[in-house]
Design an enzyme around this catalytic site. Structure first.
Site, mmCIF file in Angstrom:
data_model
loop_
_atom_site.group_PDB
_atom_site.id
_atom_site.type_symbol
_atom_site.label_atom_id
_atom_site.label_comp_id
_atom_site.label_asym_id
_atom_site.label_seq_id
_atom_site.Cartn_x
_atom_site.Cartn_y
_atom_site.Cartn_z
ATOM 1 N N CYS A 1 63.580 8.551 -64.498
ATOM 2 C CA CYS A 1 64.250 8.970 -65.738
ATOM 3 C C CYS A 1 65.014 10.290 -65.615
ATOM 4 O O CYS A 1 66.023 10.478 -66.272
ATOM 5 C CB CYS A 1 63.275 8.992 -66.910
ATOM 6 S SG CYS A 1 62.013 10.258 -66.779
ATOM 7 N N CYS B 1 63.600 4.893 -67.243
ATOM 8 C CA CYS B 1 62.719 5.059 -66.082
ATOM 9 C C CYS B 1 62.945 3.986 -65.016
ATOM 10 O O CYS B 1 62.234 3.955 -64.007
ATOM 11 C CB CYS B 1 61.263 5.067 -66.522
ATOM 12 S SG CYS B 1 60.909 6.344 -67.744
ATOM 13 N N LYS C 1 49.904 4.882 -70.044
ATOM 14 C CA LYS C 1 50.879 5.840 -70.566
ATOM 15 C C LYS C 1 51.509 5.248 -71.818
ATOM 16 O O LYS C 1 52.101 4.170 -71.774
ATOM 17 C CB LYS C 1 51.951 6.123 -69.515
ATOM 18 C CG LYS C 1 53.032 7.072 -70.008
ATOM 19 C CD LYS C 1 53.966 7.452 -68.889
ATOM 20 C CE LYS C 1 55.091 8.335 -69.381
ATOM 21 N NZ LYS C 1 56.024 8.667 -68.306
ATOM 22 N N ARG D 1 61.539 3.969 -75.004
ATOM 23 C CA ARG D 1 60.771 3.501 -73.854
ATOM 24 C C ARG D 1 59.696 2.480 -74.248
ATOM 25 O O ARG D 1 58.790 2.206 -73.473
ATOM 26 C CB ARG D 1 60.091 4.685 -73.164
ATOM 27 C CG ARG D 1 61.048 5.771 -72.689
ATOM 28 C CD ARG D 1 60.468 6.489 -71.478
ATOM 29 N NE ARG D 1 60.954 7.836 -71.288
ATOM 30 C CZ ARG D 1 62.159 8.162 -70.851
ATOM 31 N NH1 ARG D 1 63.051 7.226 -70.612
ATOM 32 N NH2 ARG D 1 62.487 9.439 -70.677
ATOM 33 N N GLU E 1 45.545 -2.547 -68.294
ATOM 34 C CA GLU E 1 46.475 -1.763 -67.463
ATOM 35 C C GLU E 1 45.720 -1.046 -66.341
ATOM 36 O O GLU E 1 46.154 -1.028 -65.192
ATOM 37 C CB GLU E 1 47.210 -0.720 -68.309
ATOM 38 C CG GLU E 1 48.435 -1.251 -69.039
ATOM 39 C CD GLU E 1 49.630 -1.443 -68.103
ATOM 40 O OE1 GLU E 1 49.506 -1.232 -66.880
ATOM 41 O OE2 GLU E 1 50.703 -1.820 -68.612
ATOM 42 N N LYS F 1 47.635 9.232 -70.644
ATOM 43 C CA LYS F 1 48.650 10.170 -71.132
ATOM 44 C C LYS F 1 49.227 9.672 -72.445
ATOM 45 O O LYS F 1 49.564 8.491 -72.516
ATOM 46 C CB LYS F 1 49.748 10.248 -70.080
ATOM 47 C CG LYS F 1 50.917 11.102 -70.456
ATOM 48 C CD LYS F 1 51.914 11.067 -69.342
ATOM 49 C CE LYS F 1 53.169 11.769 -69.807
ATOM 50 N NZ LYS F 1 54.244 11.585 -68.883
ATOM 51 N N SER G 1 53.520 17.883 -73.100
ATOM 52 C CA SER G 1 54.348 18.980 -73.611
ATOM 53 C C SER G 1 54.203 19.196 -75.115
ATOM 54 O O SER G 1 54.063 20.333 -75.568
ATOM 55 C CB SER G 1 55.809 18.717 -73.251
ATOM 56 O OG SER G 1 56.240 17.468 -73.756
ATOM 57 N N TYR H 1 50.029 22.401 -69.111
ATOM 58 C CA TYR H 1 50.867 23.608 -69.105
ATOM 59 C C TYR H 1 50.037 24.840 -69.462
ATOM 60 O O TYR H 1 50.490 25.966 -69.278
ATOM 61 C CB TYR H 1 52.026 23.435 -70.097
ATOM 62 C CG TYR H 1 52.804 22.171 -69.820
ATOM 63 C CD1 TYR H 1 53.773 22.134 -68.821
ATOM 64 C CD2 TYR H 1 52.532 20.984 -70.509
ATOM 65 C CE1 TYR H 1 54.450 20.967 -68.522
ATOM 66 C CE2 TYR H 1 53.210 19.808 -70.224
ATOM 67 C CZ TYR H 1 54.159 19.808 -69.226
ATOM 68 O OH TYR H 1 54.821 18.639 -68.922
HETATM 69 C C1 PBG Z 1 58.467 10.532 -66.909
HETATM 70 C C2 PBG Z 1 57.536 11.514 -67.449
HETATM 71 C C3 PBG Z 1 57.496 12.001 -68.757
HETATM 72 C C4 PBG Z 1 56.446 12.923 -68.802
HETATM 73 C C5 PBG Z 1 55.900 12.990 -67.532
HETATM 74 N N1 PBG Z 1 56.581 12.092 -66.711
HETATM 75 C C6 PBG Z 1 58.401 11.747 -69.896
HETATM 76 C C7 PBG Z 1 58.521 10.428 -70.494
HETATM 77 O O1 PBG Z 1 57.847 9.455 -70.157
HETATM 78 O O2 PBG Z 1 59.361 10.335 -71.364
HETATM 79 C C8 PBG Z 1 56.041 13.662 -70.029
HETATM 80 C C9 PBG Z 1 55.217 14.872 -69.810
HETATM 81 C C10 PBG Z 1 55.099 15.770 -70.985
HETATM 82 O O3 PBG Z 1 55.518 15.470 -72.121
HETATM 83 O O4 PBG Z 1 54.588 16.860 -70.768
HETATM 84 N N2 PBG Z 1 58.960 10.832 -65.666
#
Ligand code: PBG
Length: 324
Positions: free
Chosen positions: A122, A130, A195, A217, A233, A248, A274, A313
């Site tokens: 991505c 992705c 995820k 997504r 999964e 996640k 994040s 983080y």
């Molecule tokens: C995709 C990826 C994402 C995150 C980690 N790997 C973004 C997504 O799937 O849109 C998100 C991590 C975060 O929000 O801290 N490569």
């Protein structure tokens, strides 16, 4: 035994008693700290929606790595912003791509730091999805081969662990196969097994410039409503050869972490993403909560739910707190 014979407060009387019976402890050794790498020189650019998180140019990485080691944090996960994007995400497996350069720099200068890489397209595709698009749809099987190339290029550059985050079906088997064929049978796969298509990734997509240009997504990431599907999964990824299973986001999915913990004996990782980090920072900046304590309590909850490994983080600030 009931009150007044039994009094739970007896064991809360002082600090020493409380720490004697503490069931869960955080340690910086459990943390993986995400690093964003961008082209250029001498750049240390704060992500506006993620106070305390910086996007670094390759020459700034060693300094950051030494700070992490000093705090007892031995692991990073890398995300890259390439110079150019294209429809196939070819920058993701370029020999001199941003991540490949970053891995080499880190392994040269701070070899004891363990480097995990995010295997996904991505950040490298012009459309921000992705995988590769065929008739405007993300094509699963056409993407697999490219993901294998990405993982291999990371291993060649010196990565210690690869972590596929794309949510294509069959990618763990594909990556295991290509790594083994190329004598990288010692490189573990940390699969983003579960995820979700989450709104908590917003600040990351700003930091990594990877929001999809069109659509979302939901065609490949999981529906936040589904828990049984998470077990399916994870089972698939175990059968395909995953070494570590990741969930996640983390806090909104503690039930999923806990179910995976009960069901599987592989190490479990959780990604405190994040948006989860940004919310704590925003409330703390307003003086509404004690940010450091909330961050530590949050990471503790993730560990208590069953995660052995926490990608966060907040790793540096909590590691500092733990040092006293
Ligand atoms: C995709 C990826 C994402 C995150 C980690 N790997 C973004 C997504 O799937 O849109 C998100 C991590 C975060 O929000 O801290 N490569």
């Amino acid at each position: 035994m009931v009150f007044p014979e039994y009094r739970p407060r007896r064991l809360r009387r002082n600090k020493q008693l409380r720490s004697l019976i503490r069931e869960t402890r955080l340690s910086p050794e459990q943390f993986i700290y995400p690093l964003f790498v961008l082209p250029g020189k001498g750049i240390r650019d704060q992500v506006s929606s993620m106070p305390g998180v910086f996007r670094l140019s390759v020459d700034q990485l060693a300094k950051e790595a030494k700070e992490l080691i000093g705090l007892g944090i031995n692991h990073v996960i890398l995300f890259g912003l390439p110079e150019k994007k294209d429809s196939m995400g070819s920058g993701a497996h370029a020999k001199d791509g941003i991540i490949q350069k970053a891995i080499k720099e880190l392994k040269n200068k701070v070899p004891e730091l363990m480097v995990t890489t995010d295997v996904c397209l991505c950040e490298y595709t012009s459309h921000g999805h992705c995988g590769v698009l065929i008739n405007k749809m993300v094509d699963n099987d056409a993407t697999l081969d490219i993901l294998g190339q990405v993982a291999l290029s990371h291993a060649v550059a010196g990565a210690d662990i690869v972590a596929p985050s794309d949510m294509m079906d069959g990618r763990v088997a594909e990556i295991r196969g290509i790594l083994d064929e190329n004598n990288f049978d010692q490189i573990p796969i940390m699969a983003y097994a579960v995820k979700y298509a989450s709104a908590f990734y917003g600040p990351f997509r700003d930091a990594a410039a990877c929001a999809p240009q069109e659509g979302d997504r939901q065609g490949y990431q999981m529906d936040p409503a589904n828990a049984r599907e998470a077990m399916r999964e994870a089972t698939l990824d175990v059968d395909e050869g995953a070494d570590i299973l990741m969930v996640k986001p983390a806090v909104a999915y503690l039930d999923i972490i806990s179910r995976l913990r009960d069901e599987f004996d592989l190490p479990i990782a959780a990604y405190h993403v994040s948006g989860e980090y940004a919310m704590i920072k925003a409330a703390a900046a307003n003086g509404w909560i004690d940010g450091e304590r909330v961050m530590a309590e949050t990471l503790l909850s993730i560990h208590r739910a069953g995660a052995d490994i926490i990608i966060t983080y907040g790793a540096k600030e909590v590691a500092k707190m733990l040092q006293g």
